[in-house]
Design an enzyme around this catalytic site. Structure first.
Site, PDB file in Angstrom:
ATOM      1  N   GLU A 184      -1.520   4.342  -5.722  1.00 12.20           N
ATOM      2  CA  GLU A 184      -2.344   4.610  -6.898  1.00 12.20           C
ATOM      3  C   GLU A 184      -3.043   3.348  -7.403  1.00 12.20           C
ATOM      4  O   GLU A 184      -3.452   3.267  -8.559  1.00 12.20           O
ATOM      5  CB  GLU A 184      -1.499   5.220  -8.019  1.00 12.20           C
ATOM      6  CG  GLU A 184      -0.405   4.328  -8.561  1.00 12.20           C
ATOM      7  CD  GLU A 184       0.934   4.495  -7.851  1.00 12.20           C
ATOM      8  OE1 GLU A 184       1.972   4.232  -8.481  1.00 12.20           O
ATOM      9  OE2 GLU A 184       0.941   4.878  -6.674  1.00 12.20           O
ATOM     10  N   ASP A 203      -4.298   0.010 -11.737  1.00 15.09           N
ATOM     11  CA  ASP A 203      -3.150   0.827 -11.367  1.00 15.09           C
ATOM     12  C   ASP A 203      -3.058   2.011 -12.324  1.00 15.09           C
ATOM     13  O   ASP A 203      -3.121   1.837 -13.545  1.00 15.09           O
ATOM     14  CB  ASP A 203      -1.863   0.004 -11.422  1.00 15.09           C
ATOM     15  CG  ASP A 203      -0.687   0.734 -10.799  1.00 15.09           C
ATOM     16  OD1 ASP A 203      -0.568   0.699  -9.568  1.00 15.09           O
ATOM     17  OD2 ASP A 203       0.099   1.355 -11.549  1.00 15.09           O
TER      18      ASP A 203
END
Length: 298
Positions: A218, A175
């Site tokens: 993301e 992440d």
């Protein structure tokens, strides 16, 4: 006067000789229509083995498929299918194969309970069309990485293979740290540039047999075949350091990013399903973020 054609010229303006040359450029292919490798196309440039064995050219992870299940054999420009004394048989257009049979364009080959392949001849235009169609269905448009759907299908296949053969498979969940700040400070185009660049960095850093995918937003995921959780943790730390020192050029500025990475692996995590392995890696990812980000956890 109306347009006239020579006897050996078709309505397309191509002679019979030219059309023959076009057909000669077509290559034999196998496309997986259903099963764990749905969408993949294999060129039949030589004899091709279908089965569960790691050495099979078309590896099918299906409980009903034998290790060396069937073979596609080339002979004088024609392709022939033969069953290799498999436990559950090979079927051509619904009929069980008892000997060797020549394959025709469009024939359907079934092995196991759920895997069906289509045999066909493709030219360069057909191959390009198929690749574009497959790319749009299985890849993320921004990063060009595989999408979540493909990742979960492959993870299911890899986990079953690891369970059956008592090998390892690991999953990394990554992440981008503080990604919202990138968008808020530099704009969404900068955010897209960071995502695309990170995708390229990850793809270059792993092996050809590993799978890198955009899991959503993301968040990225990487399947590491035949690597246990200890090896996966070493890989994760190497990726973290690589991302940390990478400069991303955007409109005259150098942007930087860091990632938090969660690591989980079978058999260290006795996951029975791909969802269980994702959950394990996700929990490790949250531990990394809660511990201050830009670090790995397992």
């Amino acid at each position: 006067m109306g347009e006239t054609w020579d006897e050996d010229t078709t309505a397309t303006g191509q002679s019979d000789v030219e059309l023959e040359h076009v057909s000669e450029r077509k290559r034999a292919t196998l496309t997986v229509l259903t099963g764990s490798a749905t969408g993949q196309t294999f060129k039949v440039a030589h004899d091709l083995m279908i089965g569960r064995a790691p050495t099979a050219a078309v590896r099918v992870d299906d409980d009903g498929v034998s290790r060396n299940h069937a073979r596609i054999r080339l002979e004088n420009g024609s392709a022939f299918a033969e069953d290799l004394k498999s436990r559950n048989g090979t079927f051509i257009n619904g009929v069980r194969l008892t000997g060797s049979i020549q394959l025709g364009d469009g024939d359907k080959i079934q092995v196991g309970r759920s895997t069906i392949l289509r045999f066909e001849f493709q030219d360069a235009i057909d191959e390009s069309f198929h690749e574009n169609l497959l790319s749009s269905a299985l890849r993320d448009s921004l990063t060009k990485l595989f999408n979540k759907r493909y990742l979960m299908d492959r993870l299911d296949s890899e986990l079953k293979f690891a369970q059956r053969h008592e090998t390892a498979v690991s999953l990394l969940m990554l992440d981008l740290d503080h990604f919202k700040k990138v968008n808020d400070t530099h704009g969404h185009l900068a955010g897209d540039a960071v995502l695309a660049h990170l995708a390229d960095v990850l793809s270059r850093a792993v092996r050809n047999e590993d799978v890198v995918a955009r899991f959503g937003g993301e968040e990225f995921a990487i399947i590491l075949r035949a690597i246990n959780v200890d090896g996966a943790a070493l890989m994760a730390e190497r990726l973290r350091k690589t991302v940390e020192v990478t400069q991303i050029a955007f409109q005259g500025r150098d942007l930087r990013a860091t990632v938090s990475i969660g690591v989980a692996g079978y058999p260290a995590t006795l996951a029975k399903t791909p969802e269980a392995l994702v959950e394990g890696a996700d929990k490790a990812l949250y531990r990394a973020k809660n511990a201050g980000r830009n670090r790995i956890s397992r």
